[in-house]
Design an enzyme around this catalytic site. Structure first.
Site, mmCIF file in Angstrom:
data_model
loop_
_atom_site.group_PDB
_atom_site.id
_atom_site.type_symbol
_atom_site.label_atom_id
_atom_site.label_comp_id
_atom_site.label_asym_id
_atom_site.label_seq_id
_atom_site.Cartn_x
_atom_site.Cartn_y
_atom_site.Cartn_z
ATOM 1 N N HIS A 77 0.877 -1.174 0.000
ATOM 2 C CA HIS A 77 0.000 0.000 0.000
ATOM 3 C C HIS A 77 0.916 1.227 0.000
ATOM 4 C CE1 HIS A 77 -2.366 -2.958 2.398
ATOM 5 N NE2 HIS A 77 -3.448 -2.374 1.918
ATOM 6 N N ASP B 281 2.315 1.953 3.366
ATOM 7 C CA ASP B 281 3.265 0.987 3.970
ATOM 8 C C ASP B 281 4.681 1.398 3.665
ATOM 9 O OD1 ASP B 281 0.996 -0.634 4.217
ATOM 10 O OD2 ASP B 281 1.509 -1.823 2.435
HETATM 11 C C1 XUL Z 1 -7.293 -6.614 4.657
HETATM 12 C C2 XUL Z 1 -6.560 -7.050 3.459
HETATM 13 C C3 XUL Z 1 -5.751 -5.997 2.785
HETATM 14 C C4 XUL Z 1 -5.705 -6.107 1.305
HETATM 15 C C5 XUL Z 1 -4.990 -4.968 0.633
HETATM 16 O O1 XUL Z 1 -7.979 -7.626 5.286
HETATM 17 O O2 XUL Z 1 -6.596 -8.197 3.079
HETATM 18 O O3 XUL Z 1 -4.470 -6.017 3.336
HETATM 19 O O4 XUL Z 1 -5.117 -7.297 0.888
HETATM 20 O O5 XUL Z 1 -5.523 -3.746 0.947
#
Ligand code: XUL
Ligand code: CO
Length: 437
Positions: A101, A104
């Protein structure tokens, strides 16, 4: 160059007899299974958020994990150093991909401009690290759920300025994903859902979410991003009613809003089970409709009712997953992203290696077992035979739409009662799977 995992060398394949906990017993990257390398079938990715940002907090407790390289600040320096940590880890592990993300990898600034600049700075370093290591970006995404501004949702927020903020963040995240050669871009709903029907206009929220997706696609097209868009279903947590509940709900949304050509699904085990489904059900449901794009590999805990995101070690699970993936000919351009975290009691950096080695070996075993099951063909033959009454005669006419209720009525009146049903042989087939495990 500093080393962050001095006690670990490159993880090697040593074969099933090995007792070395820092070796693969089944994952042999170049080994060919059904004409393709294991690397190619599995396309493993390490996730940045749990693996390099997880610190062991839970709703009741402070961070527990020892991460000597992390100074605990949200500074750009710390973020840049983390890139070295991540690429040393992934190189030693031998994974071809990673996922992140925006928030992150780079700290959020005090303005959106500053956040964009931080992301650009870290992305420059990620690009160099990708180049020198050969590790690629499976997917990027934007965190539209942590900041309090998103408490009511992002694309489904009742506040249009929050929608605009989320749009700006996604535009930038798509840009960076494109710049880093990302092969996919993920939308997980985050807080796209609601807590109370009394204060929610569901129709408007869903319309807005669709507008958001279309605009993201328009933007991606305009910059020549060729990656696959992926939606990630999850039924609850953080909101009570998530709009992307499961594969079926996502598909309905995608169809209703004309997004079928735009987005596929990223299916996650712990989300499937939270929705009351098995992972195999979700995968099959997506696959038969041509939208199984990628997977988030993890597992929940039967005794805990939330998203525990544990590393997958269950061979039945990985076998079932690989049976579906192999049936559809692989996941490319998607992959197998370990959206999984070590337990908060597994405090040492080396636990990150044990966790990923275990997950990769579990999937490699699942792959080999699924290939053996497919080679023997008993399962496929059984299922094929079970539906063989539709291969010719009246069944064929039902399938190709050339009969009617009137004709079926005359047919069955003339024929008399259907023949006695054949056994479903569930136990025999479960025993068959056990023969390979
Ligand atoms: C949350 C989840 C996230 C997604 C990406 O449960 O799985 O980490 O994979 O946003
Ligand atoms: Co996920």
């Amino acid at each position: 160059m500093a080393t962050y995992f001095p006690e670990v060398d490159k993880i090697q394949f040593e074969g099933p007899q090995s007792k070395n906990p820092l070796a693969f017993r089944h994952y042999n990257a170049a080994e060919i299974v059904e004409g393709r390398s294991m690397t190619d079938w599995l396309r493993f990715a390490v996730c940045y958020w749990h693996t390099f940002r997880g610190n062991g907090t839970d709703p009741f407790g402070a961070p527990t994990l020892n991460r000597p390289w992390d100074d605990g600040t949200d500074s750009l320096d710390n973020a840049l150093r983390r890139v070295d940590v991540a690429f040393e880890f992934m190189t030693k592990l031998g994974v071809p991909y990673y996922c992140f993300h925006d928030r992150d990898v780079a700290p959020e600034g005090s303005t959106l401009r500053e956040s964009h600049a931080n992301l650009e700075a870290v992305a420059r370093k990620l690009k160099e690290a990708q180049k020198s290591s050969g590790i690629k970006l499976l997917w990027g995404t934007a965190n539209l759920f942590s900041n309090p501004r998103f408490m009511h949702g992002a694309a489904t927020s009742p506040n249009a300025d929050v929608f605009a903020y989320a749009a700006a963040q996604v535009r930038k995240a798509i840009d960076v994903t494109h710049e880093l050669g990302g092969e996919n871009y993920v939308f997980w709903g985050g807080r796209e859902g609601y807590m109370s029907s009394y204060n929610t206009n569901m129709k408007r929220e869903l319309d807005h979410l669709a507008r958001f997706m279309h605009m993201a696609n328009d933007y991606a097209q305009s910059i020549g991003f060729k990656g696959q868009f992926l939606f990630e279903p999850k039924p609850k947590e953080p909101t009570k009613h998530q709009y992307d509940f499961d594969a079926a709900a996502c598909l309905n949304f995608i169809r209703q809003y004309g997004l079928l050509d735009v987005v596929k699904l990223n299916i996650e085990t712990n989300h499937a089970t939270l929705a009351g489904h098995s992972m195999m059900h979700e995968l099959e449901y997506a696959s038969i409709q041509g939208v199984l794009g990628s997977i988030d590999a993890n597992t929940g805990d039967l005794l805990l009712g939330w998203d525990t995101d544990q590393f997958p070690t269950d061979i039945y699970l990985t076998t079932q997953v690989m049976l579906v993936i192999m049936k559809q000919g692989g996941l490319r351009p998607g992959g197998t992203n370990f959206d999984a975290k070590v337990r908060r009691e597994s405090i040492d950096p080396i636990d990150l290696f044990y966790a990923h080695i275990g997950g990769m070996d579990a999937f490699a075993r699942g792959l080999k077992i699924a290939a053996a099951i497919r080679a023997e063909g008993v399962l496929t033959d059984f299922v094929k035979d079970r539906y063989s009454s539709y291969d010719s005669g009246i069944g064929h006419k039902i399938e190709n739409g050339t009969t009617s209720l009137m004709e079926l009525e005359s047919y069955i009146i003339e024929k008399g009662a259907p023949a006695a049903n054949a056994s479903g042989r569930q136990e025999m087939l479960e025993n068959l799977i056990n023969r390979y495990i």
